[in-house]
Design a protein around this motif. Structure first.
Motif, PDB file in Angstrom:
ATOM      1  N   ALA A 173       0.845  -1.199   0.000  1.00 56.04           N
ATOM      2  CA  ALA A 173       0.000   0.000   0.000  1.00 56.04           C
ATOM      3  C   ALA A 173       0.879   1.247   0.000  1.00 56.04           C
ATOM      4  O   ALA A 173       2.032   1.218   0.449  1.00 56.04           O
ATOM      5  CB  ALA A 173      -0.915   0.005   1.225  1.00 56.04           C
ATOM      6  N   ASP A 174       0.344   2.335  -0.503  1.00 53.65           N
ATOM      7  CA  ASP A 174       1.083   3.594  -0.506  1.00 53.65           C
ATOM      8  C   ASP A 174       1.284   4.086   0.929  1.00 53.65           C
ATOM      9  O   ASP A 174       0.380   3.987   1.771  1.00 53.65           O
ATOM     10  CB  ASP A 174       0.323   4.659  -1.296  1.00 53.65           C
ATOM     11  CG  ASP A 174       0.308   4.370  -2.791  1.00 53.65           C
ATOM     12  OD1 ASP A 174       1.198   3.620  -3.256  1.00 53.65           O
ATOM     13  OD2 ASP A 174      -0.566   4.906  -3.487  1.00 53.65           O
ATOM     14  N   LEU A 175       2.474   4.619   1.191  1.00 52.10           N
ATOM     15  CA  LEU A 175       2.787   5.187   2.499  1.00 52.10           C
ATOM     16  C   LEU A 175       2.706   6.709   2.421  1.00 52.10           C
ATOM     17  O   LEU A 175       3.029   7.299   1.393  1.00 52.10           O
ATOM     18  CB  LEU A 175       4.196   4.774   2.937  1.00 52.10           C
ATOM     19  CG  LEU A 175       4.436   3.275   3.106  1.00 52.10           C
ATOM     20  CD1 LEU A 175       5.901   3.011   3.412  1.00 52.10           C
ATOM     21  CD2 LEU A 175       3.547   2.704   4.217  1.00 52.10           C
ATOM     22  N   PRO A 176       2.274   7.347   3.497  1.00 48.84           N
ATOM     23  CA  PRO A 176       2.178   8.820   3.481  1.00 48.84           C
ATOM     24  C   PRO A 176       3.564   9.462   3.434  1.00 48.84           C
ATOM     25  O   PRO A 176       4.559   8.859   3.845  1.00 48.84           O
ATOM     26  CB  PRO A 176       1.456   9.143   4.788  1.00 48.84           C
ATOM     27  CG  PRO A 176       1.741   7.978   5.672  1.00 48.84           C
ATOM     28  CD  PRO A 176       1.832   6.776   4.782  1.00 48.84           C
ATOM     29  N   GLU A 177       3.610  10.680   2.946  1.00 50.31           N
ATOM     30  CA  GLU A 177       4.874  11.402   2.869  1.00 50.31           C
ATOM     31  C   GLU A 177       5.244  12.056   4.187  1.00 50.31           C
ATOM     32  O   GLU A 177       6.393  12.465   4.371  1.00 50.31           O
ATOM     33  CB  GLU A 177       4.814  12.448   1.749  1.00 50.31           C
ATOM     34  CG  GLU A 177       4.699  11.837   0.358  1.00 50.31           C
ATOM     35  CD  GLU A 177       4.847  12.873  -0.734  1.00 50.31           C
ATOM     36  OE1 GLU A 177       5.138  14.045  -0.406  1.00 50.31           O
ATOM     37  OE2 GLU A 177       4.684  12.515  -1.906  1.00 50.31           O
ATOM     38  N   VAL A 178       4.290  12.186   5.093  1.00 41.86           N
ATOM     39  CA  VAL A 178       4.576  12.805   6.384  1.00 41.86           C
ATOM     40  C   VAL A 178       4.636  11.735   7.467  1.00 41.86           C
ATOM     41  O   VAL A 178       3.986  10.693   7.370  1.00 41.86           O
ATOM     42  CB  VAL A 178       3.504  13.862   6.746  1.00 41.86           C
ATOM     43  CG1 VAL A 178       3.535  15.003   5.742  1.00 41.86           C
ATOM     44  CG2 VAL A 178       2.117  13.251   6.800  1.00 41.86           C
ATOM     45  N   TRP A 179       5.416  12.007   8.522  1.00 51.02           N
ATOM     46  CA  TRP A 179       5.616  11.062   9.625  1.00 51.02           C
ATOM     47  C   TRP A 179       4.271  10.750  10.287  1.00 51.02           C
ATOM     48  O   TRP A 179       3.490  11.648  10.591  1.00 51.02           O
ATOM     49  CB  TRP A 179       6.576  11.674  10.640  1.00 51.02           C
ATOM     50  CG  TRP A 179       6.999  10.746  11.737  1.00 51.02           C
ATOM     51  CD1 TRP A 179       8.068   9.903  11.747  1.00 51.02           C
ATOM     52  CD2 TRP A 179       6.361  10.581  13.016  1.00 51.02           C
ATOM     53  NE1 TRP A 179       8.128   9.216  12.929  1.00 51.02           N
ATOM     54  CE2 TRP A 179       7.097   9.612  13.726  1.00 51.02           C
ATOM     55  CE3 TRP A 179       5.243  11.157  13.611  1.00 51.02           C
ATOM     56  CZ2 TRP A 179       6.752   9.218  15.014  1.00 51.02           C
ATOM     57  CZ3 TRP A 179       4.886  10.754  14.883  1.00 51.02           C
ATOM     58  CH2 TRP A 179       5.646   9.795  15.579  1.00 51.02           C
ATOM     59  N   ASN A 180       4.016   9.462  10.538  1.00 53.52           N
ATOM     60  CA  ASN A 180       2.712   9.047  11.095  1.00 53.52           C
ATOM     61  C   ASN A 180       2.838   7.815  11.994  1.00 53.52           C
ATOM     62  O   ASN A 180       1.856   7.095  12.183  1.00 53.52           O
ATOM     63  CB  ASN A 180       1.747   8.721   9.953  1.00 53.52           C
ATOM     64  CG  ASN A 180       2.149   7.428   9.207  1.00 53.52           C
ATOM     65  OD1 ASN A 180       3.332   7.082   9.135  1.00 53.52           O
ATOM     66  ND2 ASN A 180       1.175   6.728   8.668  1.00 53.52           N
ATOM     67  N   VAL A 181       4.035   7.564  12.521  1.00 55.61           N
ATOM     68  CA  VAL A 181       4.281   6.267  13.167  1.00 55.61           C
ATOM     69  C   VAL A 181       3.482   6.079  14.453  1.00 55.61           C
ATOM     70  O   VAL A 181       2.954   5.000  14.712  1.00 55.61           O
ATOM     71  CB  VAL A 181       5.800   6.103  13.452  1.00 55.61           C
ATOM     72  CG1 VAL A 181       6.046   4.838  14.255  1.00 55.61           C
ATOM     73  CG2 VAL A 181       6.573   6.065  12.146  1.00 55.61           C
ATOM     74  N   ASP A 182       3.352   7.132  15.273  1.00 54.44           N
ATOM     75  CA  ASP A 182       2.725   6.980  16.583  1.00 54.44           C
ATOM     76  C   ASP A 182       1.221   7.240  16.501  1.00 54.44           C
ATOM     77  O   ASP A 182       0.793   8.367  16.249  1.00 54.44           O
ATOM     78  CB  ASP A 182       3.355   7.949  17.572  1.00 54.44           C
ATOM     79  CG  ASP A 182       2.891   7.694  18.997  1.00 54.44           C
ATOM     80  OD1 ASP A 182       2.015   6.837  19.199  1.00 54.44           O
ATOM     81  OD2 ASP A 182       3.401   8.377  19.909  1.00 54.44           O
ATOM     82  N   PRO A 183       0.395   6.217  16.711  1.00 54.43           N
ATOM     83  CA  PRO A 183      -1.054   6.418  16.644  1.00 54.43           C
ATOM     84  C   PRO A 183      -1.590   7.284  17.780  1.00 54.43           C
ATOM     85  O   PRO A 183      -2.736   7.718  17.726  1.00 54.43           O
ATOM     86  CB  PRO A 183      -1.614   4.985  16.727  1.00 54.43           C
ATOM     87  CG  PRO A 183      -0.547   4.192  17.407  1.00 54.43           C
ATOM     88  CD  PRO A 183       0.757   4.801  16.972  1.00 54.43           C
ATOM     89  N   ALA A 184      -0.770   7.547  18.793  1.00 49.10           N
ATOM     90  CA  ALA A 184      -1.230   8.372  19.921  1.00 49.10           C
ATOM     91  C   ALA A 184      -1.184   9.853  19.591  1.00 49.10           C
ATOM     92  O   ALA A 184      -1.766  10.669  20.302  1.00 49.10           O
ATOM     93  CB  ALA A 184      -0.381   8.110  21.160  1.00 49.10           C
ATOM     94  N   ALA A 185      -0.463  10.218  18.524  1.00 47.20           N
ATOM     95  CA  ALA A 185      -0.415  11.627  18.141  1.00 47.20           C
ATOM     96  C   ALA A 185      -1.808  12.067  17.707  1.00 47.20           C
ATOM     97  O   ALA A 185      -2.642  11.262  17.301  1.00 47.20           O
ATOM     98  CB  ALA A 185       0.589  11.826  17.010  1.00 47.20           C
ATOM     99  N   GLY A 186      -2.063  13.340  17.788  1.00 45.56           N
ATOM    100  CA  GLY A 186      -3.404  13.868  17.527  1.00 45.56           C
ATOM    101  C   GLY A 186      -3.935  13.528  16.157  1.00 45.56           C
ATOM    102  O   GLY A 186      -3.175  13.363  15.195  1.00 45.56           O
ATOM    103  N   VAL A 187      -5.249  13.404  16.040  1.00 49.88           N
ATOM    104  CA  VAL A 187      -5.904  13.123  14.770  1.00 49.88           C
ATOM    105  C   VAL A 187      -6.665  14.356  14.309  1.00 49.88           C
ATOM    106  O   VAL A 187      -6.915  15.267  15.071  1.00 49.88           O
ATOM    107  CB  VAL A 187      -6.873  11.930  14.902  1.00 49.88           C
ATOM    108  CG1 VAL A 187      -6.113  10.685  15.263  1.00 49.88           C
ATOM    109  CG2 VAL A 187      -7.970  12.203  15.928  1.00 49.88           C
TER     110      VAL A 187
END
Length: 313
Positions: A299-313
């Motif tokens: 699947a395509d990966l985002p260009e921006v950092w997104n590793v921690d699911p605890a970061a704000g949505v």
């Protein structure tokens, strides 16, 4: 939001329909001097809504981590000489119910520009100190904080913590205790929330080096003798940590820590690891040669950092 008010939205499971709901949490100063936090949940699928909490109780660790990973930490800087340490000590004890040794530790951190936390927490301390006639300011701009996102068993295994290295003398003492072989290899490092560099022998786990705490960056760092042999300089430095998966944008925290010690460095990561979490299968990927595709499901990966699911949505 101001420094006296900070919030984040977190994805959670709806208690009613089981879908994905949003938990909105905030931390703020009540009456300009008391720490409060509140939380509410809402579900866009079934329209359920719940006011979850509002009060002065201690901020839960998961909420605090979400604020720090989303907004980054702040630190408190004294704006002048500390003329009355006893008054500062009283303010710190009254504001935290700390023991005298704990308050002295807080005072040392304040003096060394190492008192760190959420922006609201630092605004709280600024207000408490001001009541005792001590002027301070909140300093932001230290970048995102990173939680440990690696295997839980490595966190639970523990291990020796990293050695804080804040000055040239502390760095010299660290290197003086290494064998020639150890000195020739890269070390494990993290930068903690206070901006201090922590070093550990190679192959040490980053989560052990950091004592399980949040960090501003993590990776591997190698040193060499400067020309003429009179000192040390950084030869290699990376953000390669599969436990914290920091972004390449964490470099400013690293350069600030190295500059504080007085170590010449390359000016950027000599190897910048790019970590991304697959939005489909949730696998954490190390992106190579700018190929932003998941190694497991393509699947395509985002260009921006997104590793921690605890970061704000």
């Amino acid at each position: 939001m101001t420094e006296a008010e900070q919030g984040v939205r977190m994805a959670v499971q709806c208690w009613d329909c089981g879908g994905t709901a949003v938990r909105s949490v905030g931390q703020f100063l009540m009456h300009g001097r008391d720490l409060w936090w509140d939380a509410e949940r809402s579900c866009p699928h079934c329209n359920a809504h719940l006011c979850e909490h509002s009060g002065p109780e201690d901020l839960p660790e998961d909420v605090r981590a979400a604020l720090l990973t989303t907004h980054g930490p702040a630190r408190l800087r004294l704006t002048g000489p500390l003329a009355d340490p006893v008054a500062a000590l009283r303010a710190l004890r009254e504001g935290s119910a700390a023991s005298l040794p704990q308050a002295r530790e807080l005072l040392d951190r304040l003096r060394n520009f190492e008192l760190a936390g959420t922006a609201v927490e630092m605004a709280y301390w600024r207000a408490r100190l001001a009541e005792r006639g001590i002027a301070a300011e909140v300093a932001n701009g230290f970048g995102r904080a990173y939680r440990y996102v690696g295997p839980p068993e490595l966190r639970e295994a523990g291990g020796p913590g990293g050695r804080p290295v804040r000055t040239a003398d502390e760095f010299t003492a660290w290197m003086g205790g290494r064998t020639a072989q150890e000195s020739a290899e890269p070390f494990t490092f993290v930068v903690d929330l206070s901006g201090a560099l922590l070093l550990a022998p190679r192959r040490s786990e980053h989560v052990a080096c950091a004592g399980g705490e949040l960090v501003l960056s993590a990776g591997e760092i190698g040193f060499r003798r400067s020309e003429g042999g009179g000192g040390w300089e950084v030869e290699t430095v990376s953000n390669h940590s599969t436990g914290y998966c920091p972004d390449t944008t964490s470099w400013p925290a690293v350069t600030a820590a190295l500059t504080r010690i007085g170590l010449p460095h390359p000016g950027a990561f000599t190897y910048g690891a790019v970590f991304r979490r697959c939005p489909g299968c949730t696998t954490v990927n190390l992106v190579r040669e700018e190929h932003y595709a998941c190694a497991c499901c393509d699947a395509d990966l985002p260009e921006v950092w997104n590793v921690d699911p605890a970061a704000g949505v």
